[in-house]
Scaffold this active site. Structure first.
Site, PDB file in Angstrom:
ATOM      1  N   LYS A  31      -1.111   3.625  -1.510  1.00  0.00           N
ATOM      2  CA  LYS A  31      -1.492   5.005  -1.197  1.00  0.00           C
ATOM      3  C   LYS A  31      -1.707   5.858  -2.441  1.00  0.00           C
ATOM      4  CE  LYS A  31       0.541   4.978   3.406  1.00  0.00           C
ATOM      5  NZ  LYS A  31       1.513   5.579   4.350  1.00  0.00           N
ATOM      6  N   ILE A  32      -0.861   5.668  -3.455  1.00  0.00           N
ATOM      7  CA  ILE A  32      -1.026   6.467  -4.673  1.00  0.00           C
ATOM      8  C   ILE A  32      -2.249   6.010  -5.453  1.00  0.00           C
ATOM      9  CG2 ILE A  32       0.005   7.106  -6.886  1.00  0.00           C
ATOM     10  CD1 ILE A  32       2.749   6.896  -5.525  1.00  0.00           C
ATOM     11  N   THR A  46       2.660   6.227 -14.096  1.00  0.00           N
ATOM     12  CA  THR A  46       3.471   7.140 -13.290  1.00  0.00           C
ATOM     13  C   THR A  46       4.190   6.368 -12.187  1.00  0.00           C
ATOM     14  OG1 THR A  46       1.514   7.654 -11.939  1.00  0.00           O
ATOM     15  CG2 THR A  46       2.044   9.191 -13.716  1.00  0.00           C
ATOM     16  N   SER A  47       4.379   5.067 -12.406  1.00  0.00           N
ATOM     17  CA  SER A  47       4.986   4.220 -11.374  1.00  0.00           C
ATOM     18  C   SER A  47       6.434   3.884 -11.693  1.00  0.00           C
ATOM     19  CB  SER A  47       4.163   2.944 -11.193  1.00  0.00           C
ATOM     20  OG  SER A  47       2.878   3.249 -10.707  1.00  0.00           O
ATOM     21  N   ARG A  48       6.636   2.827 -12.476  1.00  0.00           N
ATOM     22  CA  ARG A  48       7.967   2.381 -12.857  1.00  0.00           C
ATOM     23  C   ARG A  48       7.959   2.008 -14.331  1.00  0.00           C
ATOM     24  NH1 ARG A  48       9.242   4.772  -9.211  1.00  0.00           N
ATOM     25  NH2 ARG A  48      10.332   4.180  -7.296  1.00  0.00           N
ATOM     26  N   ASP A  56       5.223   8.958 -17.307  1.00  0.00           N
ATOM     27  CA  ASP A  56       6.159   9.791 -16.559  1.00  0.00           C
ATOM     28  C   ASP A  56       7.433   9.011 -16.260  1.00  0.00           C
ATOM     29  OD1 ASP A  56       6.754  12.278 -15.072  1.00  0.00           O
ATOM     30  OD2 ASP A  56       6.723  10.971 -13.311  1.00  0.00           O
ATOM     31  N   GLU A  58      15.160   4.816 -18.753  1.00  0.00           N
ATOM     32  CA  GLU A  58      15.255   6.257 -18.490  1.00  0.00           C
ATOM     33  C   GLU A  58      16.569   6.684 -17.848  1.00  0.00           C
ATOM     34  OE1 GLU A  58      13.319   7.330 -14.255  1.00  0.00           O
ATOM     35  OE2 GLU A  58      11.860   6.521 -15.674  1.00  0.00           O
ATOM     36  N   HIS A 118       9.773  11.935 -15.372  1.00  0.00           N
ATOM     37  CA  HIS A 118       9.771  11.469 -13.980  1.00  0.00           C
ATOM     38  C   HIS A 118       9.585  12.647 -13.015  1.00  0.00           C
ATOM     39  CE1 HIS A 118      11.101   7.673 -11.686  1.00  0.00           C
ATOM     40  NE2 HIS A 118      10.406   8.441 -10.863  1.00  0.00           N
ATOM     41  N   GLN A 119       8.574  13.455 -13.296  1.00  0.00           N
ATOM     42  CA  GLN A 119       8.323  14.652 -12.490  1.00  0.00           C
ATOM     43  C   GLN A 119       7.062  14.556 -11.647  1.00  0.00           C
ATOM     44  OE1 GLN A 119       7.445  17.353 -16.057  1.00  0.00           O
ATOM     45  NE2 GLN A 119       5.966  18.123 -14.572  1.00  0.00           N
ATOM     46  N   ALA A 120       6.397  13.403 -11.650  1.00  0.00           N
ATOM     47  CA  ALA A 120       5.115  13.302 -10.951  1.00  0.00           C
ATOM     48  C   ALA A 120       5.228  13.649  -9.471  1.00  0.00           C
ATOM     49  CB  ALA A 120       4.524  11.902 -11.121  1.00  0.00           C
ATOM     50  N   PHE A 121       6.385  13.387  -8.884  1.00  0.00           N
ATOM     51  CA  PHE A 121       6.584  13.642  -7.453  1.00  0.00           C
ATOM     52  C   PHE A 121       6.893  15.099  -7.138  1.00  0.00           C
ATOM     53  CE2 PHE A 121      10.832  13.593  -9.032  1.00  0.00           C
ATOM     54  CZ  PHE A 121      11.583  14.351  -8.141  1.00  0.00           C
TER      55      PHE A 121
END
Length: 331
Positions: free
Chosen positions: A154-155, A232-234, A258, A263, A295-298
């Site tokens: 989906k992303i 922006t995944s893992r 991200d 982390e 880790h702010q993409a969400f």
């Protein structure tokens, strides 16, 4: 029913409490991570709610089971931090939030791309010091360039929709093909071809043993000189030391991240008054062509609302004996 919610920030609490108005669960919030030391605080709780960097190892799950915990509710899509086999053996059900807002992550991905391409982060710092020189700020037209999208869930699809509007040529790779890719004008290719032809490569796949250090020194060697990479995944998808070497050799021209493979002890906390002990991260963050976000993409209003809604709905369905489509089982 009492729920222990770990790794909570003010924004988590705000939206969870808002959604909880229709469930009236007894919520206990903790601003620290779940680990072997903090697991005891879940005593008298039937449910533990955790986030991406909490510890869901066998040892922790065994302690949770001994306390009577029956459900581990992830308020994220990824579940690589939970030992699913151990959970099943211990009779603990695990649920997640599979798609809280693909567009939120996709839009952040594009933001990283555009900032790196047009050197906006560097221009911002310059103009604050009244430096209006354009030297070193040359970018490239996204139109007509080739982007390689690794992961077409989906992303990944949401990213493609945006990049199609830019007029980019889209290459894709995923072991599980999505028919929407061709509808968007994209083309599935093998990884080696994607590496060789892409000016920009963006990662949108889960953290699995097969994907560990997917981008390593061998992969970087197959890419165009000056390639832009966005993750922006893992964090574990990229071998960070290999990425630093590729940056030094100018194989990577720009890197947006991200997420970071180590982390856990850095992100989601204010470390501004501390000396970062992670030398690899410090080297990475010192590069002018590297853009890091924590880790702010969400992090959008819509995503936080959906995360809270689906998380509490998952718990309600399990406790009510209803079918929950978001249960995670070991493969």
């Amino acid at each position: 029913m009492k729920i222990a919610i770990y790794s909570t920030k003010s924004y988590d609490r705000k939206y969870i409490e808002l959604i909880n108005a229709k469930y009236n669960f007894d919520l206990e919030f903790f601003d620290f991570m779940l680990n072997e030391s903090t697991v005891r605080l879940a005593e008298h709780c039937e449910v533990v709610c955790i986030f991406v960097n909490d510890n869901g190892s066998r040892k922790v799950l065994e302690k949770l089971a001994a306390l009577g915990v029956k459900i581990v509710a992830l308020r994220c899509a990824g579940f690589n931090n939970v030992d699913l086999k151990a959970a099943q053996e211990l009779g603990i059900q695990v649920v997640r939030v599979p798609a809280y807002s693909p567009e939120a992550v996709a839009e952040h991905t594009i933001g990283l791309m555009m900032t790196l391409n047009r050197r906006i982060h560097r221009a911002y710092q310059r103009t604050r010091e009244a430096n209006f020189s354009l030297e070193g700020l040359i970018g490239f037209n996204m139109y007509g360039r080739t982007v390689g999208v690794i992961g077409t869930g989906k992303i990944g699809i949401a990213v493609m929709r945006i990049l199609k509007g830019f007029g980019m040529n889209i290459l894709a790779y995923d072991p599980f093909k999505n028919p929407v890719v061709e509808e968007l004008g994209g083309q599935y290719v093998e990884l080696d071809e994607l590496y060789a032809k892409s000016h920009v490569i963006t990662l949108h796949c889960p953290a699995t043993p097969e994907n560990y250090h997917l981008l390593n020194c061998e992969a970087f060697a197959k890419m165009k000189d000056g390639v832009m990479i966005v993750n922006t995944s893992r964090g574990s998808l990229i071998d960070t030391q290999a990425a630093i070497d590729a940056l030094k050799q100018r194989k990577i021209g720009a890197l947006g991240m991200d997420v970071y493979e180590n982390e856990r002890d850095l992100f989601f906390e204010d470390k501004s008054n501390e000396v970062i002990q992670d030398d690899i991260f410090r080297r990475l963050s010192s590069c002018h062509n590297v853009l890091l976000t924590g880790h702010q993409a969400f992090l959008t209003e819509e995503a936080l609302t959906n995360i809270a809604d689906v998380t509490l709905s998952n718990i309600y369905k399990l406790k009510s004996g209803k079918v929950c489509e978001n249960i995670v089982l070991p493969s």
